[in-house]
Scaffold this motif. Sequence first.
Motif, PDB file in Angstrom:
ATOM      1  N   VAL A   1      29.721  55.089  67.253  1.00 44.09           N
ATOM      2  CA  VAL A   1      30.012  53.925  68.096  1.00 44.09           C
ATOM      3  C   VAL A   1      28.726  53.336  68.665  1.00 44.09           C
ATOM      4  CG1 VAL A   1      31.047  53.239  70.294  1.00 44.09           C
ATOM      5  CG2 VAL A   1      32.384  54.518  68.650  1.00 44.09           C
ATOM      6  N   LEU A   2      27.860  54.185  69.194  1.00 42.50           N
ATOM      7  CA  LEU A   2      26.606  53.689  69.755  1.00 42.50           C
ATOM      8  C   LEU A   2      25.692  53.117  68.670  1.00 42.50           C
ATOM      9  CD1 LEU A   2      25.900  56.425  72.429  1.00 42.50           C
ATOM     10  CD2 LEU A   2      26.703  54.090  72.803  1.00 42.50           C
ATOM     11  N   GLY A   3      25.621  53.775  67.519  1.00 45.14           N
ATOM     12  CA  GLY A   3      24.797  53.263  66.420  1.00 45.14           C
ATOM     13  C   GLY A   3      25.325  51.946  65.887  1.00 45.14           C
ATOM     14  N   PHE A   4      26.632  51.850  65.722  1.00 46.98           N
ATOM     15  CA  PHE A   4      27.248  50.612  65.247  1.00 46.98           C
ATOM     16  C   PHE A   4      27.018  49.487  66.248  1.00 46.98           C
ATOM     17  CE2 PHE A   4      30.970  47.790  64.810  1.00 46.98           C
ATOM     18  CZ  PHE A   4      30.818  47.429  63.485  1.00 46.98           C
TER      19      PHE A   4
ATOM     20  N   ARG B   1      31.404  41.642  76.801  1.00 44.31           N
ATOM     21  CA  ARG B   1      32.396  42.558  77.379  1.00 44.31           C
ATOM     22  C   ARG B   1      32.913  43.543  76.332  1.00 44.31           C
ATOM     23  NH1 ARG B   1      36.217  38.410  80.735  1.00 44.31           N
ATOM     24  NH2 ARG B   1      34.640  37.739  82.227  1.00 44.31           N
ATOM     25  N   ARG B   2      33.165  43.040  75.136  1.00 45.90           N
ATOM     26  CA  ARG B   2      33.659  43.899  74.059  1.00 45.90           C
ATOM     27  C   ARG B   2      32.621  44.971  73.714  1.00 45.90           C
ATOM     28  NH1 ARG B   2      34.425  40.162  70.133  1.00 45.90           N
ATOM     29  NH2 ARG B   2      36.301  39.486  71.167  1.00 45.90           N
ATOM     30  N   ALA B   3      31.366  44.571  73.602  1.00 42.11           N
ATOM     31  CA  ALA B   3      30.296  45.522  73.285  1.00 42.11           C
ATOM     32  C   ALA B   3      30.138  46.546  74.406  1.00 42.11           C
ATOM     33  CB  ALA B   3      28.983  44.784  73.044  1.00 42.11           C
ATOM     34  N   PHE B   4      30.217  46.089  75.645  1.00 38.00           N
ATOM     35  CA  PHE B   4      30.095  47.001  76.778  1.00 38.00           C
ATOM     36  C   PHE B   4      31.231  48.025  76.765  1.00 38.00           C
ATOM     37  CE2 PHE B   4      30.976  48.124  81.238  1.00 38.00           C
ATOM     38  CZ  PHE B   4      29.776  48.745  81.544  1.00 38.00           C
ATOM     39  N   GLY B   5      32.431  47.591  76.432  1.00 39.52           N
ATOM     40  CA  GLY B   5      33.568  48.503  76.354  1.00 39.52           C
ATOM     41  C   GLY B   5      33.358  49.586  75.313  1.00 39.52           C
ATOM     42  N   TRP B   6      32.821  49.213  74.156  1.00 39.47           N
ATOM     43  CA  TRP B   6      32.551  50.211  73.112  1.00 39.47           C
ATOM     44  C   TRP B   6      31.452  51.174  73.532  1.00 39.47           C
ATOM     45  CZ3 TRP B   6      35.591  51.695  69.457  1.00 39.47           C
ATOM     46  CH2 TRP B   6      36.551  50.823  68.944  1.00 39.47           C
ATOM     47  N   VAL B   7      30.431  50.677  74.215  1.00 45.38           N
ATOM     48  CA  VAL B   7      29.356  51.557  74.682  1.00 45.38           C
ATOM     49  C   VAL B   7      29.897  52.547  75.713  1.00 45.38           C
ATOM     50  CG1 VAL B   7      27.210  51.596  76.016  1.00 45.38           C
ATOM     51  CG2 VAL B   7      27.474  49.993  74.135  1.00 45.38           C
ATOM     52  N   VAL B   8      30.746  52.078  76.614  1.00 42.50           N
ATOM     53  CA  VAL B   8      31.344  52.972  77.612  1.00 42.50           C
ATOM     54  C   VAL B   8      32.206  54.020  76.924  1.00 42.50           C
ATOM     55  CG1 VAL B   8      33.035  53.065  79.496  1.00 42.50           C
ATOM     56  CG2 VAL B   8      31.220  51.354  79.527  1.00 42.50           C
ATOM     57  N   LEU B   9      32.992  53.614  75.932  1.00 40.92           N
ATOM     58  CA  LEU B   9      33.828  54.567  75.198  1.00 40.92           C
ATOM     59  C   LEU B   9      32.974  55.615  74.479  1.00 40.92           C
ATOM     60  CD1 LEU B   9      36.761  55.226  74.448  1.00 40.92           C
ATOM     61  CD2 LEU B   9      36.436  53.824  72.405  1.00 40.92           C
ATOM     62  N   GLY B  10      31.877  55.196  73.879  1.00 41.65           N
ATOM     63  CA  GLY B  10      30.968  56.140  73.218  1.00 41.65           C
ATOM     64  C   GLY B  10      30.329  57.095  74.210  1.00 41.65           C
ATOM     65  N   ALA B  11      29.953  56.584  75.387  1.00 39.99           N
ATOM     66  CA  ALA B  11      29.349  57.438  76.407  1.00 39.99           C
ATOM     67  C   ALA B  11      30.368  58.450  76.946  1.00 39.99           C
ATOM     68  CB  ALA B  11      28.799  56.588  77.544  1.00 39.99           C
ATOM     69  N   ILE B  12      31.609  58.012  77.129  1.00 46.01           N
ATOM     70  CA  ILE B  12      32.650  58.931  77.597  1.00 46.01           C
ATOM     71  C   ILE B  12      32.883  60.032  76.559  1.00 46.01           C
ATOM     72  CG2 ILE B  12      35.132  59.117  78.062  1.00 46.01           C
ATOM     73  CD1 ILE B  12      34.913  56.381  79.466  1.00 46.01           C
ATOM     74  N   ALA B  13      32.921  59.663  75.294  1.00 46.62           N
ATOM     75  CA  ALA B  13      33.104  60.670  74.237  1.00 46.62           C
ATOM     76  C   ALA B  13      31.953  61.664  74.233  1.00 46.62           C
ATOM     77  CB  ALA B  13      33.224  59.980  72.877  1.00 46.62           C
ATOM     78  N   PHE B  14      30.736  61.181  74.457  1.00 46.64           N
ATOM     79  CA  PHE B  14      29.576  62.073  74.476  1.00 46.64           C
ATOM     80  C   PHE B  14      29.640  63.037  75.659  1.00 46.64           C
ATOM     81  CE2 PHE B  14      25.156  63.091  75.559  1.00 46.64           C
ATOM     82  CZ  PHE B  14      24.768  63.686  74.364  1.00 46.64           C
ATOM     83  N   VAL B  15      29.973  62.525  76.845  1.00 42.15           N
ATOM     84  CA  VAL B  15      30.073  63.375  78.036  1.00 42.15           C
ATOM     85  C   VAL B  15      31.212  64.380  77.885  1.00 42.15           C
ATOM     86  CG1 VAL B  15      30.626  63.345  80.510  1.00 42.15           C
ATOM     87  CG2 VAL B  15      28.990  61.708  79.575  1.00 42.15           C
ATOM     88  N   LEU B  16      32.332  63.949  77.329  1.00 47.42           N
ATOM     89  CA  LEU B  16      33.448  64.859  77.097  1.00 47.42           C
ATOM     90  C   LEU B  16      33.064  65.963  76.119  1.00 47.42           C
ATOM     91  CD1 LEU B  16      36.408  65.448  77.721  1.00 47.42           C
ATOM     92  CD2 LEU B  16      37.022  63.941  75.827  1.00 47.42           C
ATOM     93  N   GLN B  17      32.306  65.600  75.106  1.00 51.75           N
ATOM     94  CA  GLN B  17      31.836  66.602  74.134  1.00 51.75           C
ATOM     95  C   GLN B  17      30.932  67.617  74.818  1.00 51.75           C
ATOM     96  OE1 GLN B  17      28.325  66.266  72.936  1.00 51.75           O
ATOM     97  NE2 GLN B  17      28.498  68.147  71.794  1.00 51.75           N
TER      98      GLN B  17
END
Length: 157
Positions: A68-71, A28-44
């Motif tokens: 975030v995605l690389g980490f 769940r923690r990893a999924f949350g970070w991936v979602v946050l990274g994807a949101i940042a990418f789409v916002l960019q």
Amino acid sequence: MVVPNKPSTEGAALDDLWTQYCLEIAGRRAFGWVVLGAIAFVLQLALVFVFAVSSALPLVLLLFSVLVLGFGLTRRQPFTRVMGDHAWVYVRIHWRGGRLVVHGTRPLVLDVSAGPMARGRISRHRRAWFVAPDRGGNTVVTFRGVPKLFPAKVVRS
């Protein structure tokens, strides 16, 4: 379903309810970070192509999403391979010089990647459960009340 606050020493570690609970929380923690990274990418992308923003913000968001995605992709530990069919072993422990000293039939010194908050909680309990190390000296350690599996490396035995 009631989840215990420590692993069981009977049976394979991967079949234990505590282990499954820890892996579920980590997922769940990893999924949350991936979602946050994807949101940042789409916002960019939206800032650059839709709103034509030419400041440093899109670059910062792109850098954040890549980090975030690389980490997240490089830090995934292969716990299942290290655990195999081994059972959890209950041991007494203490910290010495930033290393975890395991008291048992065969004393070990482990390098555990635990933060200062976890180390403080672990120091109070002075007990742990670990899986027998593989040939490379890799093992997994867990502690009562800390729902996380910590990768560890045997420094010396």
